[in-house]
Scaffold this active site. Structure first.
Site, PDB file in Angstrom:
ATOM      1  N   ASP A 254      22.648 -10.288  63.057  1.00 45.44           N
ATOM      2  CA  ASP A 254      23.639  -9.406  62.617  1.00 45.44           C
ATOM      3  C   ASP A 254      23.592  -8.668  63.733  1.00 45.44           C
ATOM      4  O   ASP A 254      24.733  -8.208  64.156  1.00 45.44           O
ATOM      5  CB  ASP A 254      23.331  -8.793  61.513  1.00 45.44           C
ATOM      6  CG  ASP A 254      24.146  -7.678  60.825  1.00 45.44           C
ATOM      7  OD1 ASP A 254      25.322  -8.060  61.088  1.00 45.44           O
ATOM      8  OD2 ASP A 254      23.553  -6.686  60.868  1.00 45.44           O
ATOM      9  N   ALA A 255      22.492  -8.028  64.182  1.00 47.68           N
ATOM     10  CA  ALA A 255      22.457  -6.860  65.195  1.00 47.68           C
ATOM     11  C   ALA A 255      22.924  -7.439  66.837  1.00 47.68           C
ATOM     12  O   ALA A 255      23.476  -6.985  67.438  1.00 47.68           O
ATOM     13  CB  ALA A 255      20.954  -6.465  65.152  1.00 47.68           C
TER      14      ALA A 255
END
Length: 130
Positions: free
Chosen positions: A11-12
């Protein structure tokens, strides 16, 4: 690493990739950057991308395994998306997290392909899979 940990990293990494892409496109206003970022990083967008990858046989068997690892780990949804969308998006993030550690070239290729897919859908107003 378990599917949710991979998704946490993915996600990051994906969000940073999208943010860098948007800046490279010359967008500088914060409100517009945020609006554009959401178009590419929302659970719905990630679900569209992974559905496209799966329907077009873009992923290899190992990549599908890591997608499923994340998808099957997500047993809850968020207030603004249904459980299936959340699971698919978590699977996408897990795949990105796995590739980030194991094949950054492939990871960046797939992220760029995903961005192009969403961008095409935005242009023609109807493209959701192929």
């Amino acid at each position: 690493m378990n599917g949710l940990a991979l998704a946490f990293l993915g996600d990051a990494y994906y969000e940073l990739f999208v943010r860098k892409y948007l800046i490279s496109e010359g967008i500088t206003k914060i409100h517009e950057l945020h609006q554009q970022k959401v178009k590419y990083t929302s659970s719905v967008a990630q679900t569209k991308i992974i559905t496209y990858f799966l329907s077009e046989n873009i992923l290899n068997a190992e990549e599908i395994t890591y997608f499923k690892k994340g998808r099957n780990s997500a047993h809850f949804g968020r207030k603004n998306v249904d459980v299936l969308t959340y699971q698919m998006a978590t699977g996408f993030e897990s795949l990105i997290g796995y590739l980030m550690h194991n094949d950054t070239n492939r990871c960046e290729y797939l992220m760029q392909l995903g961005i192009e897919f969403i961008k095409l859908g935005e242009k023609d107003g109807k493209r959701t899979t192929k």
